[in-house]
Scaffold this active site. Structure first.
Site, PDB file in Angstrom:
ATOM      1  N   ASP A 228       0.806  -1.223   0.000  1.00 18.76           N
ATOM      2  CA  ASP A 228       0.000   0.000   0.000  1.00 18.76           C
ATOM      3  C   ASP A 228       0.840   1.275   0.000  1.00 18.76           C
ATOM      4  O   ASP A 228       0.309   2.358  -0.124  1.00 18.76           O
ATOM      5  CB  ASP A 228      -0.926  -0.006   1.223  1.00 18.76           C
ATOM      6  CG  ASP A 228      -1.985   1.084   1.170  1.00 18.76           C
ATOM      7  OD1 ASP A 228      -2.476   1.376   0.077  1.00 18.76           O
ATOM      8  OD2 ASP A 228      -2.301   1.661   2.232  1.00 18.76           O
ATOM      9  N   SER A 252      -6.621   5.985  -0.609  1.00 20.13           N
ATOM     10  CA  SER A 252      -6.939   4.658  -1.143  1.00 20.13           C
ATOM     11  C   SER A 252      -8.430   4.394  -1.012  1.00 20.13           C
ATOM     12  O   SER A 252      -9.038   4.705   0.012  1.00 20.13           O
ATOM     13  CB  SER A 252      -6.159   3.576  -0.388  1.00 20.13           C
ATOM     14  OG  SER A 252      -4.764   3.796  -0.488  1.00 20.13           O
ATOM     15  N   GLN A 302      -5.204  -1.620  -6.944  1.00 20.63           N
ATOM     16  CA  GLN A 302      -5.777  -0.630  -6.022  1.00 20.63           C
ATOM     17  C   GLN A 302      -6.284   0.567  -6.814  1.00 20.63           C
ATOM     18  O   GLN A 302      -5.613   1.058  -7.718  1.00 20.63           O
ATOM     19  CB  GLN A 302      -4.732  -0.151  -5.018  1.00 20.63           C
ATOM     20  CG  GLN A 302      -5.278   0.856  -3.993  1.00 20.63           C
ATOM     21  CD  GLN A 302      -4.201   1.385  -3.062  1.00 20.63           C
ATOM     22  OE1 GLN A 302      -3.565   2.388  -3.336  1.00 20.63           O
ATOM     23  NE2 GLN A 302      -4.016   0.686  -1.942  1.00 20.63           N
TER      24      GLN A 302
END
Length: 310
Positions: A228, A252, A302
């Protein structure tokens, strides 16, 4: 509580406390539809790593959710000494969390089949869901085997780490990022102050620079945590943006990850990242994670909010 050593601190954050059992009841809101009955669940809790902005790091919640779900999974016929290993996770970030308050992880045992186990995890803080994730675990099995080839790029030796680059920046956020437990090296150069060539792809080497316990679930969780940090960067790179741009408003939105083979998060991983599209204030990042020997360990996707406030 924050431990002085960043790696010890990460391991402590991932060492969740089991608080007990719970029951999930599924029925229609008005009582007129089907009543799907009760399902068993488990409750875990954990703390957060303090952040410069006061919000919980999304990768931390992903990793903790992987740990919480995995601790409820055994192997075929209840073989606790050979637990099923995670092979996929799909989660949505719903709210920002407070890094000073604990998070509870509610794990619903959705299904345990002959080969697969499915779990739903809600990361909850003060009664509000921060992250909702479904994960799947599988017994090891034989089958077809192929993979994409690892790209040929400069190796990690000789590349400056992000921590080394940040050491030259006198700013609280830079000092905070320089203490990350994960060592990160950008092949095409970091995006803290300079954007480089306007292309929608990059390559990043990463690892935890210390031997971790031989626990496959822990290594999967640390890889999820690491995934991430930089997956939205190809979007920034394509448009000549850097993290230090005061106009930038990133966040995100969701995160998916597929574990193809058992990784070691304490050995170098090459993270190939690209963005096929950005639109409507959102951008999509794709990633492939290779071991240094060329083995494809995981795939990642993502979507994030990437707004530029003029």
């Amino acid at each position: 509580m924050t431990l002085d050593d960043p790696i010890d601190d990460l391991l402590d954050v991932l060492d969740l406390t089991r608080e007990g059992s719970t029951t999930f009841h599924v029925a229609s809101p008005d009582g007129a539809g089907a009543d799907l009955g009760d399902s068993a669940g488990d409750v875990f809790s954990g703390r957060s790593q303090p952040q410069a902005h006061g919000r919980v790091f999304g990768g931390q919640v992903l990793a903790q959710s992987v740990i919480a779900a995995g601790r409820t999974v055994s192997g075929a016929e209840g073989a606790a000494d050979h637990p099923r290993r995670i092979h996929s996770m799909h989660g949505y970030f719903l709210r920002a969390g407070d890094d000073q308050r604990p998070i509870r992880f509610l794990v619903e045992r959705m299904r345990d089949g002959h080969s697969f186990s499915a779990r739903r995890v809600h990361a909850v803080q003060d009664g509000r869901i921060l992250l909702s994730m479904i994960t799947s675990f599988q017994d090891e099995a034989d089958g077809l085997d192929h993979q994409s080839e690892m790209p040929q790029v400069a190796g990690p030796d000789g590349l400056p780490s992000d921590a080394e680059i940040l050491a030259g920046i006198d700013h609280p956020a830079a000092r905070h990022l320089a203490r990350r437990a994960v060592e990160i090296k950008h092949v095409e150069g970091a995006l803290f102050l300079e954007a480089g060539d306007p292309v929608a792809q990059q390559h990043v080497w990463l690892r935890v620079p210390r031997t971790l316990p031989d626990d496959p679930l822990l290594h999967a969780a640390v890889l999820a945590y690491s995934s991430d940090f930089s997956l939205l960067e190809p979007i920034l790179r394509r448009h000549g943006l850097v993290w230090g741009d005061r106009r930038l408003r990133p966040a995100s939105l969701d995160h998916a990850m597929w574990f193809h083979r058992t990784p070691r998060a304490d050995q170098w991983i090459l993270y190939r990242q690209a963005s096929p599209s950005a639109q409507n204030g959102r951008g999509l990042g794709h990633g492939l994670m290779f071991g240094q020997d060329g083995t494809l360990m995981a795939s990642v996707a993502q979507e994030g909010m990437v707004r530029v406030k003029e």
